[in-house]
Design a protein around this motif. Structure first.
Motif, PDB file in Angstrom:
ATOM      1  N   ALA A  36       2.654   4.864  -8.826  1.00 17.69           N
ATOM      2  CA  ALA A  36       2.316   3.902 -10.129  1.00 17.69           C
ATOM      3  C   ALA A  36       3.528   2.683  -8.381  1.00 17.69           C
ATOM      4  O   ALA A  36       4.130   2.850  -8.140  1.00 17.69           O
ATOM      5  N   GLY A  37       3.218   1.749  -8.726  1.00 19.54           N
ATOM      6  CA  GLY A  37       3.455   0.388  -7.474  1.00 19.54           C
ATOM      7  C   GLY A  37       2.961   0.038  -6.083  1.00 19.54           C
ATOM      8  O   GLY A  37       2.236   0.701  -6.149  1.00 19.54           O
ATOM      9  N   THR A  38       3.997  -0.376  -5.674  1.00 19.07           N
ATOM     10  CA  THR A  38       3.337  -0.854  -4.681  1.00 19.07           C
ATOM     11  C   THR A  38       4.195   0.271  -4.039  1.00 19.07           C
ATOM     12  O   THR A  38       5.254   0.810  -3.522  1.00 19.07           O
ATOM     13  N   LYS A  39       2.846   0.843  -2.420  1.00 24.12           N
ATOM     14  CA  LYS A  39       3.289   1.596  -1.164  1.00 24.12           C
ATOM     15  C   LYS A  39       3.349   1.215   0.006  1.00 24.12           C
ATOM     16  O   LYS A  39       2.314   0.250  -0.127  1.00 24.12           O
ATOM     17  N   SER A  40       3.668   1.770   1.395  1.00 26.16           N
ATOM     18  CA  SER A  40       3.387   1.066   2.408  1.00 26.16           C
ATOM     19  C   SER A  40       3.330   2.875   2.683  1.00 26.16           C
ATOM     20  O   SER A  40       3.202   3.317   2.887  1.00 26.16           O
ATOM     21  N   ILE A  41       1.654   2.384   3.300  1.00 26.02           N
ATOM     22  CA  ILE A  41       1.408   3.495   4.030  1.00 26.02           C
ATOM     23  C   ILE A  41       0.604   3.160   5.465  1.00 26.02           C
ATOM     24  O   ILE A  41       0.294   2.046   5.665  1.00 26.02           O
ATOM     25  N   SER A  42       0.186   4.067   5.988  1.00 27.42           N
ATOM     26  CA  SER A  42      -0.350   3.813   7.531  1.00 27.42           C
ATOM     27  C   SER A  42      -1.537   4.796   7.282  1.00 27.42           C
ATOM     28  O   SER A  42      -2.014   6.076   7.425  1.00 27.42           O
TER      29      SER A  42
END
Length: 143
Positions: A36-42
């Motif tokens: 859950a929550g905000t994630k930074s992915i590429s």
């Protein structure tokens, strides 16, 4: 003997319920666990000719398929089934077709083959995903 004949369907039903409950517990323990929550992915896309596209996003999505929908410049095409989820057949108009070219889009997570398909792949902060155009080699090509 009649007593056992009447009880055998009940015993069978209880055994089936117990097996299903055990399978549910195993799936819950080993299935994908979304964060859950905000994630930074590429996300990288490596095409057949070696060229690549790179996308970096911040998302609240829990699964990769939902995160991909939030990238306006990334067009994912495929077929969806209830059992398998999304099977990617083309990315940004470039097709990988098992029937025509003996190729597919391989999904990698941090450089390793992903444990799940696009629809079931739970995402975590900082992960890097790659869609790699992959051609199936003939046995004679491997030697």
């Amino acid at each position: 003997m009649n007593k056992w004949k009447r009880r055998s369907p009940l015993i069978g039903a209880c055994a089936a319920i117990a097996v299903l409950a055990l399978l549910l517990v195993i799936y819950s323990a080993t299935g994908p666990v979304p964060m859950a929550g905000t994630k930074s992915i590429s996300i990288d896309v490596v095409y057949e000719d070696g060229s690549r596209d790179h996308y970096k996003i911040t998302t609240e999505a829990r699964f990769l398929s939902d995160a991909l929908k939030s990238i306006p410049d990334l067009k994912i095409e495929g077929t969806t089934s209830e059992e398998e989820g999304l099977l990617v057949t083309a990315i940004n108009g470039r097709e990988a077709d098992m029937k025509k070219g003996k190729a597919y889009w391989e999904l990698l997570c941090d450089g390793e083959p992903a444990s799940y398909g696009v629809s079931m792949q739970a995402i975590k902060d900082g992960e890097a995903y790659t869609f790699q155009y992959t051609k199936i080699q003939k046995k004679s090509d491997k030697t």
